[in-house]
Design a protein around this motif. Structure first.
Motif, PDB file in Angstrom:
ATOM      1  N   VAL A 145       0.838  -1.203   0.000  1.00  0.00           N
ATOM      2  CA  VAL A 145       0.000   0.000   0.000  1.00  0.00           C
ATOM      3  C   VAL A 145       0.874   1.254   0.000  1.00  0.00           C
ATOM      4  O   VAL A 145       0.648   2.184  -0.785  1.00  0.00           O
ATOM      5  CB  VAL A 145      -0.961   0.008   1.213  1.00  0.00           C
ATOM      6  N   VAL A 146       1.871   1.277   0.875  1.00  0.00           N
ATOM      7  CA  VAL A 146       2.759   2.445   0.956  1.00  0.00           C
ATOM      8  C   VAL A 146       3.489   2.636  -0.374  1.00  0.00           C
ATOM      9  O   VAL A 146       3.612   3.760  -0.876  1.00  0.00           O
ATOM     10  CB  VAL A 146       3.747   2.287   2.132  1.00  0.00           C
ATOM     11  N   GLN A 147       3.954   1.532  -0.957  1.00  0.00           N
ATOM     12  CA  GLN A 147       4.635   1.608  -2.257  1.00  0.00           C
ATOM     13  C   GLN A 147       3.696   2.174  -3.324  1.00  0.00           C
ATOM     14  O   GLN A 147       4.079   3.034  -4.111  1.00  0.00           O
ATOM     15  CB  GLN A 147       5.118   0.220  -2.676  1.00  0.00           C
ATOM     16  N   SER A 148       2.441   1.727  -3.327  1.00  0.00           N
ATOM     17  CA  SER A 148       1.469   2.217  -4.309  1.00  0.00           C
ATOM     18  C   SER A 148       1.193   3.706  -4.127  1.00  0.00           C
ATOM     19  O   SER A 148       1.049   4.437  -5.109  1.00  0.00           O
ATOM     20  CB  SER A 148       0.161   1.438  -4.197  1.00  0.00           C
ATOM     21  N   VAL A 149       1.114   4.157  -2.869  1.00  0.00           N
ATOM     22  CA  VAL A 149       0.895   5.583  -2.611  1.00  0.00           C
ATOM     23  C   VAL A 149       2.036   6.407  -3.211  1.00  0.00           C
ATOM     24  O   VAL A 149       1.809   7.396  -3.912  1.00  0.00           O
ATOM     25  CB  VAL A 149       0.755   5.849  -1.093  1.00  0.00           C
ATOM     26  N   PHE A 150       3.286   5.994  -2.953  1.00  0.00           N
ATOM     27  CA  PHE A 150       4.440   6.717  -3.508  1.00  0.00           C
ATOM     28  C   PHE A 150       4.463   6.640  -5.034  1.00  0.00           C
ATOM     29  O   PHE A 150       4.785   7.624  -5.705  1.00  0.00           O
ATOM     30  CB  PHE A 150       5.755   6.177  -2.935  1.00  0.00           C
ATOM     31  N   GLU A 151       4.111   5.473  -5.567  1.00  0.00           N
ATOM     32  CA  GLU A 151       4.142   5.313  -7.021  1.00  0.00           C
ATOM     33  C   GLU A 151       3.082   6.187  -7.705  1.00  0.00           C
ATOM     34  O   GLU A 151       3.357   6.818  -8.731  1.00  0.00           O
ATOM     35  CB  GLU A 151       3.948   3.847  -7.383  1.00  0.00           C
ATOM     36  N   ILE A 152       1.893   6.216  -7.147  1.00  0.00           N
ATOM     37  CA  ILE A 152       0.830   7.047  -7.736  1.00  0.00           C
ATOM     38  C   ILE A 152       1.195   8.528  -7.629  1.00  0.00           C
ATOM     39  O   ILE A 152       1.046   9.287  -8.589  1.00  0.00           O
ATOM     40  CB  ILE A 152      -0.527   6.745  -7.064  1.00  0.00           C
ATOM     41  N   TYR A 153       1.704   8.909  -6.449  1.00  0.00           N
ATOM     42  CA  TYR A 153       2.102  10.303  -6.301  1.00  0.00           C
ATOM     43  C   TYR A 153       3.253  10.647  -7.252  1.00  0.00           C
ATOM     44  O   TYR A 153       3.262  11.713  -7.875  1.00  0.00           O
ATOM     45  CB  TYR A 153       2.515  10.611  -4.857  1.00  0.00           C
ATOM     46  N   GLY A 154       4.205   9.735  -7.387  1.00  0.00           N
ATOM     47  CA  GLY A 154       5.333   9.971  -8.284  1.00  0.00           C
ATOM     48  C   GLY A 154       4.925  10.034  -9.742  1.00  0.00           C
ATOM     49  O   GLY A 154       5.505  10.777 -10.536  1.00  0.00           O
ATOM     50  N   THR A 155       3.918   9.283 -10.129  1.00  0.00           N
ATOM     51  CA  THR A 155       3.468   9.251 -11.518  1.00  0.00           C
ATOM     52  C   THR A 155       2.558  10.439 -11.853  1.00  0.00           C
ATOM     53  O   THR A 155       2.721  11.080 -12.882  1.00  0.00           O
ATOM     54  CB  THR A 155       2.718   7.936 -11.807  1.00  0.00           C
ATOM     55  N   TYR A 156       1.600  10.730 -10.965  1.00  0.00           N
ATOM     56  CA  TYR A 156       0.592  11.749 -11.269  1.00  0.00           C
ATOM     57  C   TYR A 156       0.815  13.072 -10.537  1.00  0.00           C
ATOM     58  O   TYR A 156       0.140  14.056 -10.828  1.00  0.00           O
ATOM     59  CB  TYR A 156      -0.815  11.220 -10.964  1.00  0.00           C
ATOM     60  N   GLY A 157       1.704  13.074  -9.549  1.00  0.00           N
ATOM     61  CA  GLY A 157       1.981  14.306  -8.815  1.00  0.00           C
ATOM     62  C   GLY A 157       0.889  14.708  -7.851  1.00  0.00           C
ATOM     63  O   GLY A 157       0.866  15.838  -7.385  1.00  0.00           O
ATOM     64  N   MET A 158      -0.012  13.790  -7.538  1.00  0.00           N
ATOM     65  CA  MET A 158      -1.085  14.086  -6.593  1.00  0.00           C
ATOM     66  C   MET A 158      -1.565  12.802  -5.926  1.00  0.00           C
ATOM     67  O   MET A 158      -1.309  11.702  -6.421  1.00  0.00           O
ATOM     68  CB  MET A 158      -2.269  14.766  -7.273  1.00  0.00           C
ATOM     69  N   MET A 159      -2.259  12.977  -4.810  1.00  0.00           N
ATOM     70  CA  MET A 159      -2.795  11.834  -4.070  1.00  0.00           C
ATOM     71  C   MET A 159      -4.060  12.307  -3.371  1.00  0.00           C
ATOM     72  O   MET A 159      -4.145  13.452  -2.937  1.00  0.00           O
ATOM     73  CB  MET A 159      -1.765  11.353  -3.043  1.00  0.00           C
ATOM     74  N   SER A 160      -5.044  11.410  -3.287  1.00  0.00           N
ATOM     75  CA  SER A 160      -6.298  11.773  -2.617  1.00  0.00           C
ATOM     76  C   SER A 160      -6.611  10.741  -1.537  1.00  0.00           C
ATOM     77  O   SER A 160      -6.140   9.604  -1.585  1.00  0.00           O
ATOM     78  CB  SER A 160      -7.443  11.828  -3.623  1.00  0.00           C
TER      79      SER A 160
END
Length: 196
Positions: free
Chosen positions: A75-90
């Motif tokens: 989960v933590v890896q996915s959060v960083f990956e999504i933020y790194g790819t899209y520049g945002m997180m919700s």
């Protein structure tokens, strides 16, 4: 910032892979000797895994705590990956990731393991006086709560053959799997509606 997030995601991915290697190595060498590869592997991985070790995550000789640890790391890896790819997180996405990981690394593994044991136990119940049947009766502790519930619910006062009880328990287990999976899908869809 997104580059750092992607770098951390890659490190966590590598660490997850190292955990899997440690899990497989522990089956062959549960107590590694100092100076060996598995010893240093254990020194890297075990401090993280020890935070999840608990009797609640054990079923007989099987310890599911590494799976819980890998799930949280995922989960933590996915959060960083999504933020790194899209520049945002919700918050919506984080909740969806946690629900999905809880299903994938917790409930689903429990059901898969339980299904395999129930199938083997059902096959063993048709064999009389075999070593396989005796071994399965010793391993049945993991599935005994659901078998007992089926016996109390459907066969309160009647005698039922072990093979019949195991088949009905297996069917109940499969229905329960799909019902819980449906609930998790609804929870993921509801989490997607979180506005922030």
């Amino acid at each position: 910032m997104t580059t750092i997030a992607l770098f951390i995601a890659r490190l966590l991915s590598i660490y997850s892979f190292v955990i899997w290697i440690r899990i497989l190595a522990s089956w062959m060498n549960p107590f590694p000797q100092p100076g060996t590869f598995t010893y240093y592997l254990a020194r890297i991985v075990d401090p993280y895994l020890n935070t999840f070790r608990s009797s609640r995550f054990r079923a007989g000789m099987l310890d599911f705590s590494p799976i819980i640890g890998i799930g949280i790391l995922s989960v933590v890896q996915s959060v960083f990956e999504i933020y790194g790819t899209y520049g945002m997180m919700s918050l919506s996405l984080i909740v969806q990731l946690f629900i999905s990981a809880f299903w994938s690394y917790g409930i689903s593994i429990f059901f898969t393991f339980g299904f395999i044991l129930l199938v083997m136990k059902t096959i063993a119940s048709f064999m009389s006086n075999s070593n396989f049947a005796m071994a399965m009766s010793r391993m049945g502790g993991f599935t005994d709560p659901i078998t007992s519930w089926v016996r109390r619910t459907f066969f309160k006062t009647r005698f039922v053959r072990e093979s019949t009880l195991n088949i009905i328990t297996l069917l109940v287990f499969v229905v329960l799997y799909f019902a819980i999976r449906y609930v998790f899908n609804i929870a993921i869809h509801l989490a997607a509606r979180i506005p922030f």
